[in-house]
Design a protein around this motif. Structure first.
Motif, PDB file in Angstrom:
ATOM      1  N   CYS A 262       0.824  -1.209   0.000  1.00 20.64           N
ATOM      2  CA  CYS A 262       0.000   0.000   0.000  1.00 20.64           C
ATOM      3  C   CYS A 262       0.859   1.260   0.000  1.00 20.64           C
ATOM      4  O   CYS A 262       0.570   2.227  -0.726  1.00 20.64           O
ATOM      5  CB  CYS A 262      -0.932  -0.004   1.205  1.00 20.64           C
ATOM      6  SG  CYS A 262      -2.181  -1.317   1.158  1.00 20.64           S
ATOM      7  N   ARG A 263       1.914   1.274   0.789  1.00 23.04           N
ATOM      8  CA  ARG A 263       2.786   2.461   0.823  1.00 23.04           C
ATOM      9  C   ARG A 263       3.484   2.650  -0.514  1.00 23.04           C
ATOM     10  O   ARG A 263       3.646   3.785  -0.988  1.00 23.04           O
ATOM     11  CB  ARG A 263       3.803   2.307   1.945  1.00 23.04           C
ATOM     12  CG  ARG A 263       3.200   2.317   3.349  1.00 23.04           C
ATOM     13  CD  ARG A 263       4.268   2.405   4.420  1.00 23.04           C
ATOM     14  NE  ARG A 263       3.673   2.256   5.755  1.00 23.04           N
ATOM     15  CZ  ARG A 263       3.687   1.121   6.453  1.00 23.04           C
ATOM     16  NH1 ARG A 263       4.286   0.039   5.948  1.00 23.04           N
ATOM     17  NH2 ARG A 263       3.125   1.069   7.645  1.00 23.04           N
ATOM     18  N   LEU A 267      -1.010   4.312  -1.385  1.00 21.44           N
ATOM     19  CA  LEU A 267      -2.351   4.046  -0.866  1.00 21.44           C
ATOM     20  C   LEU A 267      -2.300   3.671   0.616  1.00 21.44           C
ATOM     21  O   LEU A 267      -2.856   2.647   1.038  1.00 21.44           O
ATOM     22  CB  LEU A 267      -3.011   2.902  -1.668  1.00 21.44           C
ATOM     23  CG  LEU A 267      -3.275   3.155  -3.147  1.00 21.44           C
ATOM     24  CD1 LEU A 267      -3.679   1.859  -3.846  1.00 21.44           C
ATOM     25  CD2 LEU A 267      -4.352   4.225  -3.324  1.00 21.44           C
ATOM     26  N   PRO A 268      -1.662   4.460   1.456  1.00 14.69           N
ATOM     27  CA  PRO A 268      -1.536   4.082   2.874  1.00 14.69           C
ATOM     28  C   PRO A 268      -2.871   3.972   3.597  1.00 14.69           C
ATOM     29  O   PRO A 268      -2.981   3.294   4.621  1.00 14.69           O
ATOM     30  CB  PRO A 268      -0.674   5.207   3.457  1.00 14.69           C
ATOM     31  CG  PRO A 268      -0.917   6.382   2.561  1.00 14.69           C
ATOM     32  CD  PRO A 268      -1.058   5.792   1.185  1.00 14.69           C
ATOM     33  N   LEU A 270      -5.360   2.352   2.813  1.00 12.57           N
ATOM     34  CA  LEU A 270      -5.924   1.000   2.749  1.00 12.57           C
ATOM     35  C   LEU A 270      -5.450   0.111   3.900  1.00 12.57           C
ATOM     36  O   LEU A 270      -6.098  -0.880   4.223  1.00 12.57           O
ATOM     37  CB  LEU A 270      -5.552   0.328   1.422  1.00 12.57           C
ATOM     38  CG  LEU A 270      -6.054   0.979   0.131  1.00 12.57           C
ATOM     39  CD1 LEU A 270      -5.704   0.091  -1.058  1.00 12.57           C
ATOM     40  CD2 LEU A 270      -7.542   1.251   0.188  1.00 12.57           C
ATOM     41  N   ILE A 271      -4.329   0.490   4.528  1.00 12.77           N
ATOM     42  CA  ILE A 271      -3.742  -0.380   5.552  1.00 12.77           C
ATOM     43  C   ILE A 271      -4.708  -0.590   6.713  1.00 12.77           C
ATOM     44  O   ILE A 271      -4.878  -1.713   7.203  1.00 12.77           O
ATOM     45  CB  ILE A 271      -2.406   0.211   6.049  1.00 12.77           C
ATOM     46  CG1 ILE A 271      -1.406   0.306   4.887  1.00 12.77           C
ATOM     47  CG2 ILE A 271      -1.840  -0.628   7.190  1.00 12.77           C
ATOM     48  CD1 ILE A 271      -0.129   1.050   5.241  1.00 12.77           C
ATOM     49  N   ARG A 282      -9.371  -9.120   3.818  1.00 10.76           N
ATOM     50  CA  ARG A 282      -8.939  -8.893   2.430  1.00 10.76           C
ATOM     51  C   ARG A 282      -9.471  -9.983   1.501  1.00 10.76           C
ATOM     52  O   ARG A 282      -9.815  -9.715   0.345  1.00 10.76           O
ATOM     53  CB  ARG A 282      -7.413  -8.817   2.365  1.00 10.76           C
ATOM     54  CG  ARG A 282      -6.848  -7.585   3.052  1.00 10.76           C
ATOM     55  CD  ARG A 282      -5.384  -7.349   2.730  1.00 10.76           C
ATOM     56  NE  ARG A 282      -4.474  -8.302   3.352  1.00 10.76           N
ATOM     57  CZ  ARG A 282      -3.961  -8.178   4.576  1.00 10.76           C
ATOM     58  NH1 ARG A 282      -4.328  -7.144   5.350  1.00 10.76           N
ATOM     59  NH2 ARG A 282      -3.103  -9.059   5.052  1.00 10.76           N
ATOM     60  N   LEU A 289     -10.670  -4.693  -3.135  1.00  8.60           N
ATOM     61  CA  LEU A 289      -9.233  -4.466  -2.944  1.00  8.60           C
ATOM     62  C   LEU A 289      -8.515  -4.404  -4.282  1.00  8.60           C
ATOM     63  O   LEU A 289      -7.693  -3.516  -4.533  1.00  8.60           O
ATOM     64  CB  LEU A 289      -8.651  -5.581  -2.076  1.00  8.60           C
ATOM     65  CG  LEU A 289      -7.138  -5.548  -1.876  1.00  8.60           C
ATOM     66  CD1 LEU A 289      -6.701  -4.255  -1.202  1.00  8.60           C
ATOM     67  CD2 LEU A 289      -6.686  -6.767  -1.070  1.00  8.60           C
ATOM     68  N   SER A 292      -9.020  -1.132  -6.138  1.00  5.89           N
ATOM     69  CA  SER A 292      -8.238  -0.033  -5.590  1.00  5.89           C
ATOM     70  C   SER A 292      -6.775  -0.127  -6.006  1.00  5.89           C
ATOM     71  O   SER A 292      -6.153   0.871  -6.392  1.00  5.89           O
ATOM     72  CB  SER A 292      -8.343  -0.023  -4.060  1.00  5.89           C
ATOM     73  OG  SER A 292      -9.668   0.200  -3.643  1.00  5.89           O
ATOM     74  N   LEU A 293      -6.207  -1.326  -5.939  1.00  5.53           N
ATOM     75  CA  LEU A 293      -4.802  -1.506  -6.292  1.00  5.53           C
ATOM     76  C   LEU A 293      -4.563  -1.256  -7.777  1.00  5.53           C
ATOM     77  O   LEU A 293      -3.585  -0.610  -8.167  1.00  5.53           O
ATOM     78  CB  LEU A 293      -4.350  -2.911  -5.907  1.00  5.53           C
ATOM     79  CG  LEU A 293      -4.396  -3.269  -4.418  1.00  5.53           C
ATOM     80  CD1 LEU A 293      -4.028  -4.735  -4.211  1.00  5.53           C
ATOM     81  CD2 LEU A 293      -3.475  -2.368  -3.604  1.00  5.53           C
TER      82      LEU A 293
END
Length: 375
Positions: A262-263, A267-268, A270-271, A282, A289, A292-293
């Motif tokens: 995510c970092r 996209l932090p 999402l963590i 997940r 998910l 988003s990715l």
């Protein structure tokens, strides 16, 4: 180690009646470590795979070439009394016999395990079949049928397009590995006791064993897994994701790797998102998910993200074709392609390297696959 240095199995003599893939793959692996393998093939016809092409190399099937380095081959007709006598003489001095005829065939011609063990008690006799020697003895052993009946195809493919087979005869290859392991285990037992024994492997048992977590989940819980495409039933994200050019496989199998992913993608948020804060969540919310990715991944190429995620210690890799896969292995210093050392310069048939590395007695690549035997 040179081709003339003794291998771990130097001195082991194998008489190989087997055909096609599983048996020949097992004996090739053993031959790489020094075992002397003599194939018995039908004169002027040979193994079925000699005719399986294209592709061809100088008139020979690359399928056959893939499975038969470091071996010799002689013509053998199972219905010929003279040829059977010749084979009995060879077996009397052999350590291992490998065969994959339908159960009962070898016994009918005087080559069953009990018949041969009476003359050579130390003999290791490996039988490879499709579905065992009992209720499935009458069923022909083909990899496609084993993939279908063994459940592999039921979890391979996409819900939209239906079941799919693996792109290579993987069950045959796995069965060949099991055969090679069984033979070596029996040879260790013989070293300790002087006793030979029969080794039996079959495609159906091998594919069921290779289903590992999927078959365990069914046996223990009764769950019947289905088609999931390239997704994982128990881990997310663990699948190919789309980028700007080609898919990138991503295997963020724990919370640390997911956070690093995510970092790396910027996209932090999402963590700690409650939909994705644990692996179980997940998996449940995998579709959201992935969306988003991929929003970020689609902004650059697979090679770009492979480098970025590699720097972040996130397991990932582009989906290579076979040529790219060989180039990738070569770039890592694995030297995946080898040629036999005992052939004249320019005549060696290139092969993929044996994947087993031993520090004292590594595999050797001595001779090309044998030519078709004639009378």
């Amino acid at each position: 180690m040179t081709a003339t240095t003794p291998g771990a199995l130097t001195g082991i003599r194998i008489v190989d009646f087997s055909r096609v893939l599983a048996g020949p793959y097992a004996t090739m692996l053993l031959s790489d470590f020094g075992a002397a393998v003599t194939r018995l093939e039908r004169p002027n016809v040979g193994d079925d795979t000699r005719g399986w092409g294209p592709p061809w190399h100088e008139g020979e099937s690359t399928y056959f070439l893939a499975l038969n380095r470091n071996k010799t081959s002689i013509g053998f007709d199972l219905t010929s009394e003279a040829d059977r006598a010749m084979a009995h003489e060879m077996i009397a001095e052999a350590d291992v016999v490998v065969e994959n005829f339908r159960p009962g065939t070898m016994e009918r011609y005087g080559f069953g395990y009990e018949q041969l063990a009476a003359e050579n008690p130390g003999l290791v006799y490996c039988s490879v079949s499709g579905f065992g020697s009992d209720g499935g003895a009458h069923l022909p052993g083909y990899d496609l049928i084993a993939q279908a009946t063994g459940g592999l195809m039921s979890i391979t493919g996409h819900p939209e397009t239906g079941p799919a087979k693996v792109g290579v005869a993987m069950v045959d290859a796995i069965t060949g590995l099991h055969a090679a392991m069984g033979i070596q285990t029996a040879l260790i037992h013989r070293l300790r006791t002087g006793e030979g024994q029969r080794v039996e492997v079959n495609l159906l048992s091998s594919v069921l064993a290779s289903l590992t977590n999927q078959v365990s989940g069914h046996i223990i819980t009764g769950n019947v897994p289905g088609l999931m495409g390239n997704a994982h039933p128990s881990v997310a994200p663990y699948q190919p994701l789309n980028t700007a050019d080609r898919p990138l496989a991503v295997a963020a199998a724990n919370d640390r790797q997911f956070a690093a992913l995510c970092r790396s993608l910027g996209l932090p948020e999402l963590i700690d998102d409650p939909r994705f804060d644990t692996n179980a969540n997940r998996v449940i919310n995998c579709t959201e998910l992935v969306e988003s990715l991929e929003t970020v991944l689609r902004t650059d190429t697979a090679d770009h993200w492979f480098a970025v995620l590699g720097d972040a210690d996130v397991p990932a890799g582009p989906i290579n074709d076979i040529g790219q896969a060989i180039e990738f292995a070569d770039s890592l210093g694995l030297s995946p392609v080898v040629e036999p050392s005992d052939e004249p310069a320019g005549t060696g048939v290139a092969q993929i390297r044996n994947p087993i590395r031993l520090s004292k007695t590594p595999p050797t690549y001595r001779t090309n696959p044998p030519k078709l035997p004639t009378r």
